[in-house]
Design a protein around this motif. Structure first.
Motif, PDB file in Angstrom:
ATOM      1  N   GLY A  13      47.137  49.013  43.571  1.00 31.89           N
ATOM      2  CA  GLY A  13      45.823  48.391  43.524  1.00 31.89           C
ATOM      3  C   GLY A  13      45.936  46.909  43.217  1.00 31.89           C
ATOM      4  O   GLY A  13      46.813  46.485  42.467  1.00 31.89           O
ATOM      5  N   PHE A  14      45.029  46.132  43.811  1.00 38.16           N
ATOM      6  CA  PHE A  14      45.054  44.681  43.652  1.00 38.16           C
ATOM      7  C   PHE A  14      43.636  44.182  43.376  1.00 38.16           C
ATOM      8  O   PHE A  14      42.654  44.836  43.744  1.00 38.16           O
ATOM      9  N   THR A  15      43.557  43.020  42.752  1.00 36.51           N
ATOM     10  CA  THR A  15      42.257  42.364  42.572  1.00 36.51           C
ATOM     11  C   THR A  15      42.118  41.138  43.463  1.00 36.51           C
ATOM     12  O   THR A  15      41.077  40.480  43.436  1.00 36.51           O
ATOM     13  N   ASP A  16      43.131  40.850  44.254  1.00 36.60           N
ATOM     14  CA  ASP A  16      43.116  39.710  45.169  1.00 36.60           C
ATOM     15  C   ASP A  16      43.657  40.164  46.516  1.00 36.60           C
ATOM     16  O   ASP A  16      44.793  40.669  46.591  1.00 36.60           O
ATOM     17  N   HIS A  17      42.858  40.015  47.567  1.00 35.89           N
ATOM     18  CA  HIS A  17      43.275  40.545  48.865  1.00 35.89           C
ATOM     19  C   HIS A  17      44.494  39.839  49.433  1.00 35.89           C
ATOM     20  O   HIS A  17      45.312  40.443  50.125  1.00 35.89           O
ATOM     21  N   GLN A  18      44.648  38.537  49.145  1.00 32.81           N
ATOM     22  CA  GLN A  18      45.809  37.820  49.662  1.00 32.81           C
ATOM     23  C   GLN A  18      47.096  38.349  49.036  1.00 32.81           C
ATOM     24  O   GLN A  18      48.129  38.481  49.718  1.00 32.81           O
ATOM     25  N   SER A  19      47.029  38.703  47.767  1.00 32.58           N
ATOM     26  CA  SER A  19      48.193  39.302  47.113  1.00 32.58           C
ATOM     27  C   SER A  19      48.549  40.632  47.754  1.00 32.58           C
ATOM     28  O   SER A  19      49.736  40.967  47.906  1.00 32.58           O
TER      29      SER A  19
END
Length: 337
Positions: A53-59
Motif C-alpha cells: 500500500g502507498f499514499t503517493d501514486h508516483q511512489s
C-alpha cells in the motif's frame, strides 16, 4: 499460459470496490498494489488485499511498475494521476468524469491521443444490454427520423453521503454535484443515442441540502445536430434511488427505457427489446456494466487501436453539464469551465 497483467488501484473509496471485484474476477489480471492519500485507508486496503500500500501514486509507479492503473480517486485527482501514469508508461482506466473541469479534461484528452499506452474512461452504462439495444434499433432505422427524447435520474444522496466523503459536496474537488457525480452516465447515453449538442440551455441549483456547495437538482434542454431536442432532468433529492428513465421518439416509433426494460412502440404495437440484469445489494441500481467494461479493457490491451472509450468520448457530457453550471451562476469566481 501467459503471465497475468499486473495492475494497481489508486483511490480506495466507494467505487474502488467495483474495480477490485472485477480485477479479482479476471484470471488474466493480478493486483500488485493499492494507493490512497489517507494512510489509514491505504494500510487497511493493503492488509485486506495482501498487496503493498502507498499514499503517493508516483511512489507506487516507481516501486511496482504496474502495467495498468485504475484511477478511482476524487474527481479533481483524475487528471493528475492519469497524466503521471501515462508519463510512467502505465495503461490507464479512469473513472468518470474525465476531469473535474473541461480545461483539465481537454489536457488529458490531448495527451492520450499521442500516448504509447491505452487510456480508457469508465462509462459503464454503454455496456448495458438496453443501451446496446437502443444503438442497434437506431442504426436499423426503425424509428425513422428522430424528433427528440427525454431522460431522468431520480436518486437520493442525503447529508450522510456527503459527510462520509466531503469532497463530493465541494466545487474545488468534486467539480459539481448531481450532474457530474451521478447523472453524467445517463447524460452520456442521451448524447450517444441522439447526437452531439448544438445548443445547451440549463438550470442547476441546490434546493434541498444546505450542507453542501454543489447542486442537487438540474434541468437541461439540448438541441442536437440535425434538429432533435432532448430534455434532461436529474435530482439527488428523491426519497430513494429509482431506475433511470429514458425515451427517444422518431417519426415511426418510440423507444422507452424504464425499470431496466427497453420497449419499442410502433405501428405493430409494443414489444420488449432488452432487459438489464440487476445487481444485488444496496447499490443494485449501479448495474453490472463495470465488470463488462473492465474485462473488455483488458481484453483489448494488446490491440493496436485505442480503447473505444477514450477521454475524448467523455468531453461531450462534461461540456454540457459544466455549461449548465456556468449558465446557472454556480461556478465560483475564477473557476474555469
Amino acid at each position: 499460459m501467459s503471465e497475468p497483467i499486473t495492475t494497481a488501484v489508486v483511490g480506495i473509496g466507494d467505487i474502488s470496490a467495483v474495480h477490485l471485484a472485477a480485477i479479482a474476477g479476471n484470471p488474466r489480471v493480478r493486483l500488485v498494489g493499492v494507493c490512497d492519500v489517507d494512510p489509514e485507508r491505504a494500510a487497511q486496503a493493503s492488509e485486506r488485499l495482501g498487496v503493498p500500500g502507498f499514499t503517493d501514486h508516483q511512489s507506487l509507479f516507481d516501486a511496482l511498475h504496474p502495467q495498468v492503473v485504475h484511477v478511482t480517486t476524487p474527481h479533481h485527482q483524475h487528471v493528475p494521476v492519469a497524466l503521471d501514469a501515462i508519463e510512467a508508461g502505465v495503461h490507464v482506466l479512469t473513472e468518470k468524469p474525465v476531469g473535474h473541469t473541461v480545461a483539465e479534461a481537454e489536457e488529458l484528452a490531448e495527451r492520450a491521443r499521442t500516448a504509447s499506452v491505452k487510456v480508457g474512461l469508465v462509462l459503464q452504462n454503454r455496456y448495458n444490454p438496453t443501451s446496446v439495444a437502443v444503438r442497434d434499433a437506431l442504426a436499423s432505422g426503425v424509428l425513422g427520423p428522430i424528433a427528440g427524447g427525454r431522460a431522468s435520474v431520480w436518486w437520493s444522496r442525503p447529508a450522510p453521503y456527503y459527510a462520509a466523503a466531503p469532497w463530493r459536496g465541494r466545487w474545488s474537488e468534486g467539480g459539481g454535484g448531481a450532474l457530474i457525480n451521478q447523472a453524467i452516465h445517463t447524460l452520456d447515453l442521451l448524447l450517444w443515442f441522439v447526437g452531439d449538442p448544438v445548443t445547451v440551455r440549463g438550470k442547476a441549483a441546490n434546493l434541498a441540502d444546505d450542507t453542501i456547495e454543489v447542486e442537487d437538482n438540474a434541468t437541461i434542454v439540448i438541441d442536437h445536430e440535425g434538429g432533435p431536442r432532448t430534455v434532461f432532468f436529474a435530482t439527488n433529492s428523491h426519497h430513494t434511488n429509482a431506475a433511470v428513465e429514458l425515451e427517444i421518439t422518431g417519426r415511426d416509433g418510440t423507444l422507452t427505457l424504464a425499470a431496466g426494460e427497453l420497449r419499442l412502440t410502433d405501428a405493430d404495437g409494443t414489444r420488449m427489446l432488452a432487459t438489464d440484469a440487476q445487481a444485488d445489494g444496496a447499490r443494485s441500481y449501479w448495474g453490472l456494466g463495470h465488470a463488462l467494461l473492465i474485462d473488455d479493457f483488458y481484453a483489448r490491451l494488446d490491440d493496436p487501436e485505442p480503447f473505444w472509450l477514450t477521454p475524448d468520448v467523455g468531453l461531450g457530457a462534461l461540456r454540457v453539464l459544466r455549461t449548465t453550471y456556468a449558465q446557472s451562476g454556480l461556478l465560483p469566481d475564477g473557476t474555469p469551465l
